[in-house]
Design an enzyme around this catalytic site. Structure first.
Site, PDB file in Angstrom:
ATOM      1  N   GLU A  45       0.769  -1.284  -0.185  1.00  0.00           N
ATOM      2  CA  GLU A  45      -0.061   0.004   0.029  1.00  0.00           C
ATOM      3  C   GLU A  45       0.985   1.323   0.065  1.00  0.00           C
ATOM      4  O   GLU A  45       1.687   1.452   1.076  1.00  0.00           O
ATOM      5  CB  GLU A  45      -0.844  -0.037   1.250  1.00  0.00           C
ATOM      6  CG  GLU A  45      -2.126  -1.145   1.080  1.00  0.00           C
ATOM      7  CD  GLU A  45      -2.484  -1.219  -0.218  1.00  0.00           C
ATOM      8  OE1 GLU A  45      -2.889  -0.015  -0.927  1.00  0.00           O
ATOM      9  OE2 GLU A  45      -2.866  -2.212  -0.953  1.00  0.00           O
ATOM     10  N   CYS A  73      -1.675   9.105   3.859  1.00  0.00           N
ATOM     11  CA  CYS A  73      -1.897   8.661   2.499  1.00  0.00           C
ATOM     12  C   CYS A  73      -3.144   9.081   1.831  1.00  0.00           C
ATOM     13  O   CYS A  73      -3.062   9.510   0.623  1.00  0.00           O
ATOM     14  CB  CYS A  73      -1.795   7.342   2.344  1.00  0.00           C
ATOM     15  SG  CYS A  73      -3.063   6.419   3.227  1.00  0.00           S
TER      16      CYS A  73
END
Ligand code: NAP
Length: 519
Positions: free
Chosen positions: A290, A324
């Site tokens: 990720e 993020c």
């Protein structure tokens, strides 16, 4: 058996710090943790505590003269030893009944709940989280444990397969082997706990390589794993520089999978190294990665402008833009562009920045000196690529502080529109139409989160179909994914779309075995 009667999953409620008792509880925890700052933490491999003497010192980003923890760095030999130990213990750990592993994980959740304020305080000191951000994080860590415990219970049970006449047909999920878990610093507890607990509860042995910015929080979580009954040999806490031990862990022939969350470049490197089979390796390594984001919020002409302004501000500047999922691009219809920019900049200028132990500050510091330098360089680039409408003011001293910075009139080819900055810097861009806004939003190598503020149902329908991100939100912020409700993971260079906190996630740590018996 405690696991037989698990209630339906519910998200952990956040502590309300406006309640005087909670406020006092948090102040007491800050006081206690402050008295524990600067302690030394050895490495922990297979239950053996190892001091290498090569020290890693983590500091409080709000007050850089304050040492949070002193850790010992692993080297390549210790990294190899960690993999060998995990490999040797895998047969025993994988044979531990799933319900026992589930019970241990539920116990981790229970202990975290009991130590909530203390973990909040560690995150304030080591990661520069404000009280509220720290609280949201520990709640997420608890949610991951509770959710994956239930998921393991589901996956350990019978799986539906077609029964052929004259056969008894089954499919069972079994663990993979040795997993290397590499989390980032920005969710030093939740992401570390999420990846580690998913791997362990599935029956894998794990090497945790925590971020060098937040090793103390990792050491505290390791204490919790042990207290909850996870055997000493089921996991290793391998502190050390990613560039020094990362390749060894990833390339080791006995490593079976890597669960990584971090930047695009490190994720791509891991993916590349893991793809090459090493002498003696008998499997294809699995990589769960990720990575970064360049997340956009689209503001339609027909939208509630006040709500859009608040949604963009929270998404862009919560935890100093170091999520993020943070909004780093606001794409606004030309019809409402000017009033939007005006309202946004007025509100941004009122944001209080300062040490994160003071709950009066909405924004704390960025994580490190190198992060501050990199963000400041981007701000300089941004000044040439657009018009600064907030920021460019003096920041408090003593820590790595940067004021919330907004740069308007940014072209989609600009660096600050395309590159992940990972700090409190927002680019605002004008769109000619909703269609154009969606095109701009998709003009990115990333595809993690996004949001649309609109009252137009047809526009929302178009966005649902065409806005290419793993996590899309309508009429709300683009941060704050909730376990269970918003399985999390991105497209394109944002990663392998693992959907953490969702029903697909644990399968990434398991493999399915079909067994057919003639009857
Ligand atoms: P990073 O620099 O990529 O580091 C992440 C982890 O990788 C750290 O533990 C780091 O260790 C380790 N590492 C560094 N080099 C390595 C190598 N060669 N081999 C193996 N491991 C290595 O990222 P970060 O600065 O910690 O985190 C910020 C990034 O994470 C941003 O890009 C953000 O968007 C992304 N992120 C993504 C998600 C998501 O779910 N998609 C969630 C959170 C964050 P050291 O600390 O020792 O270098």
């Amino acid at each position: 058996m405690a696991t037989a009667t698990l209630s339906e999953f519910r998200n952990e409620p956040y502590t309300d710090f406006s309640e005087p008792a909670n406020r006092r509880g948090m102040e007491t925890a800050l006081h206690k943790v402050r008295s524990e700052l600067g302690h030394e933490y050895p490495l922990r491999i297979g239950g053996e505590l190892i001091s290498t003497g090569d020290r890693l010192v983590s500091v409080n980003p709000s007050k850089t003269s304050e040492v949070v923890g002193v850790h010992h760095k692993a080297n390549a030999d210790l990294a190899k030893r960690a993999v060998e130990n995990a490999y040797a213990y895998f047969p025993q750990w994988s044979a531990t009944p799933a319900e026992e592993r589930v019970r241990m994980l539920l116990d981790v959740a229970r202990i975290l709940r009991l130590r909530k304020f203390e973990f909040d305080a560690w995150m304030v000191f080591e990661a520069g989280k404000t009280w509220i951000e720290a609280e949201a994080e520990i709640a997420e860590a608890i949610d991951f444990c509770e959710y994956y415990a239930r998921e393991m219970q589901r996956l350990a049970g019978p799986q539906a397969v077609v029964q052929l006449p004259g056969e008894h047909d089954e499919m069972v999920y079994i663990p993979l082997g040795v997993g290397v878990v590499i989390p980032p610093w920005n969710f030093p507890l939740a992401i570390l706990a999420g990846m580690t607990s998913a791997a362990l509860v599935s029956g894998n042995t794990v090497i945790i390589k925590p971020s060098s910015e937040t090793p103390t929080i990792a050491a505290k979580f390791a204490e919790v794993l042990l207290e909850a009954g996870f055997p000493e040999r089921s996991f290793t806490l391998l502190t050390g520089s990613g560039s020094a031990v990362g390749d060894v862990l990833v390339q080791h022939p006995k490593t079976r999978f890597v669960s990584f969350t971090g930047s695009r470049d490190v994720g791509l490197r891991i993916n590349e190294l893991a793809a090459k089979a090493q002498p003696g390796q008998i499997w294809i390594k699995r990589v769960i990665a990720e990575m970064g984001g360049k997340d956009a919020i689209v503001v339609d002409a027909d939208s509630d402008l006040e709500k859009a302004v608040d949604g963009v501000l929270t998404s862009a500047f919560g935890y100093q833009g170091q999520k993020c999922s943070a909004c780093s691009r606001a794409i606004v219809d030309a019809k409402v562009y000017d009033p939007f920019v005006e309202k946004l900049s007025a509100k941004a200028k009122k944001i209080k920045v300062g040490p994160s132990d003071d709950p009066g500050n909405y924004m704390g510091p960025v994580i490190s000196e190198s992060a501050r330098k990199s963000i400041e360089q981007y701000i300089e680039v941004g000044k040439k690529e657009g018009r600064v409408v907030a920021g460019d003011t003096a920041a408090p001293e003593g820590g790595y502080f940067i004021p919330p910075t907004i740069i308007a009139d940014v072209d989609s080819k600009a660096r600050i529109f395309q590159e992940e900055i990972f700090g409190p810097v927002l680019a605002v861009t004008k769109a000619n139409s909703f269609e154009h806004a969606l095109e701009l939003a998709n003009d990115s190598q990333y595809g993690l989160t996004g949001a649309v503020f609109s009252n137009n149902a047809e526009h929302l329908r178009q966005a649902k179909e065409r806005f290419h991100v793993g996590n899309l939100y309508f009429n709300r912020k683009c941060t704050g994914a909730m376990v269970g409700a918003h399985p999390f993971g991105g497209f394109n260079m944002s990663g392998t779309d693992s959907k953490a906190g969702g029903p697909d996630y644990l399968l990434l740590f398991l493999q399915a075995k079909s067994v057919a018996t003639k009857v």
